[in-house]
Design a protein around this motif. Structure first.
Motif, mmCIF file in Angstrom:
data_model
loop_
_atom_site.group_PDB
_atom_site.id
_atom_site.type_symbol
_atom_site.label_atom_id
_atom_site.label_comp_id
_atom_site.label_asym_id
_atom_site.label_seq_id
_atom_site.Cartn_x
_atom_site.Cartn_y
_atom_site.Cartn_z
ATOM 1 N N PRO A 176 -0.534 68.188 -17.486
ATOM 2 C CA PRO A 176 -0.070 68.888 -16.287
ATOM 3 C C PRO A 176 -0.805 70.224 -16.169
ATOM 4 C CG PRO A 176 1.531 69.131 -18.032
ATOM 5 C CD PRO A 176 0.468 68.213 -18.555
ATOM 6 N N PRO A 218 1.702 67.675 -11.555
ATOM 7 C CA PRO A 218 2.259 66.758 -12.567
ATOM 8 C C PRO A 218 1.178 65.980 -13.286
ATOM 9 C CG PRO A 218 2.533 65.851 -10.377
ATOM 10 C CD PRO A 218 1.975 67.233 -10.178
ATOM 11 N N ALA A 255 8.151 64.092 -17.620
ATOM 12 C CA ALA A 255 7.813 65.496 -17.363
ATOM 13 C C ALA A 255 8.320 66.378 -18.493
ATOM 14 C CB ALA A 255 8.414 65.935 -16.032
ATOM 15 N N SER A 283 8.629 74.259 -18.033
ATOM 16 C CA SER A 283 7.302 74.660 -17.567
ATOM 17 C C SER A 283 7.464 75.941 -16.753
ATOM 18 C CB SER A 283 6.664 73.557 -16.713
ATOM 19 O OG SER A 283 7.434 73.324 -15.543
ATOM 20 N N CYS A 303 3.458 66.609 -21.149
ATOM 21 C CA CYS A 303 4.151 65.366 -20.759
ATOM 22 C C CYS A 303 4.178 64.394 -21.935
ATOM 23 C CB CYS A 303 3.468 64.716 -19.572
ATOM 24 S SG CYS A 303 3.594 65.676 -18.051
#
Length: 372
Positions: free
Chosen positions: A123, A183, A285, A289, A343
């Motif tokens: 990501p 993503p 995910a 973040s 991820c």
């Protein structure tokens, strides 16, 4: 020995016969006695008037009782020829009358193929992609006004850029979009190996015979004629077969468990065709973040005369009203927090192969209790 015919099949009389004068004639026993005499198998056991195996009638979702062989496909019988009946007293082995092969089905194979290894792209945090000058204050607030896009280039790294010039009459307010959390996407790290060839799985072969009613003592309703368990070759059982994935019978109300098809051999498939199946590669995910940047708008084209500095994160942008009479000629940005996280790849696991075929449930008499 006197013979008497009952329900279309011969019953062997027992006891001494003084004169073979027919039913009702002189003799050591009468017709009622003859009917009551049981048939004796060559191994000394008796099945009442059923010269074979007495069973309960199957549920409506199953077909008539049959003999079923299960085992490796390479050893499967090609016909019903190995099924025989043994003549009481003589031990002569002759083919089982009326036996016809009516079922060939295969068990679902275990997944015998590899699956791809799954991975994820990283990501990333990206700087805002929209900067818009509004001719009125508060970014319009639903009112009419002119909009002038002041877009940084694609892949902007925050260095000073001058997409144009916005005069005071067009700069009542300034809208800056949020920072971007880009993503991760799944990738297949390697191709799976080819599926292994079939042919080593379990199969079920079924042979129907002659089934009669009203020949068994007690509450067993059906007689599988000439199908004595003692004379079945290895691998053969007394069974019923139903379409679909079903449950098997269970003894109720004191019924003889030896006559109930309670032993589930499994689900087999006619016309089975399979295709390898793997769970798809996906990316989970990161739990945390953070993408936060300081965006600075400048009045001159060289990022030396600051107009306004704005903090933005990945959740939302912001709107500001610069000092009246200002101009916009350049923009720059620096990261305050560039932590997109990591991820986790998931998937790439074998699943039961995709199936095309007709499911058949095979239920049999319990092997340990099967009547002799």
């Amino acid at each position: 020995m006197r013979q008497r015919r009952l329900a279309g099949h011969w019953l062997l009389g027992c006891g001494a016969v003084a004169a073979a004068s027919g039913c009702g004639g002189a003799g050591a026993y009468d017709c009622a006695e003859a009917v009551a005499c049981e048939i004796w198998n060559d191994d000394g056991t008796s099945n009442g008037h059923c010269w074979g195996q007495c069973v309960h009638a199957p549920p409506d979702s199953f077909g008539a009782p049959m003999l079923v062989w299960t085992g490796p496909e390479a050893l499967a019988p090609a016909s019903c020829a190995e099924l025989v009946r043994v003549v009481p007293g003589t031990g002569e082995r002759i083919p089982l009358g009326g036996a016809t092969r009516t079922l060939v089905a295969r068990a679902m194979p275990e997944p015998a193929h590899g699956c791809p290894a799954c991975a994820c792209t990283a990501p990333a945090c990206a700087l805002p992609q929209t900067v818009t000058a509004m001719s009125i204050e508060a970014c319009g607030d639903g009112s009419a006004g002119t909009q002038t896009s002041f877009l940084p280039p694609a892949g902007w790294d925050g260095s000073c850029v001058s997409p144009g010039a916005v005069g005071p009459e067009q700069l009542g307010s300034l809208s800056i979009g949020p920072a971007i959390w880009e993503p991760c996407t799944p990738i297949v790290a390697e191709e799976p190996p080819q599926p292994l060839s079939g042919g080593a799985g379990e199969v079920a072969v079924g042979c129907t015979g002659v089934v009669e009613g009203k020949l068994c003592p007690g509450d067993a309703e059906l007689c599988m004629l000439e199908q004595q368990p003692a004379h079945l070759p290895d691998g053969w059982r007394h069974c019923i077969v139903g379409e679909g994935e079903l449950g098997c019978q269970q003894p109720e109300g004191g019924a003889d468990p030896r006559t109930i098809f309670s032993d589930k051999l499994g689900v087999f498939y006619k016309d089975l065709a399979t295709a390898p199946a793997c769970s798809p590669c996906t990316c989970k995910a990161p739990a945390t973040s953070r993408c936060e940047a300081l965006v600075v708008a400048w009045e001159d084209g060289a990022c030396s005369d600051m107009l306004v500095g704005i903090d933005v994160n990945e959740r939302e942008g912001i709107c500001v009203d610069p000092v009246s009479g200002s101009t916009l000629s350049s923009v720059s940005a620096t990261w305050l927090s560039n932590e997109p996280g990591t991820c986790t790849p998931t998937g790439g696991e074998p699943r039961n192969d995709r199936v095309v075929g007709v499911a058949k449930t095979v239920c049999c008499l319990p092997k340990a209790l099967e009547a002799p």
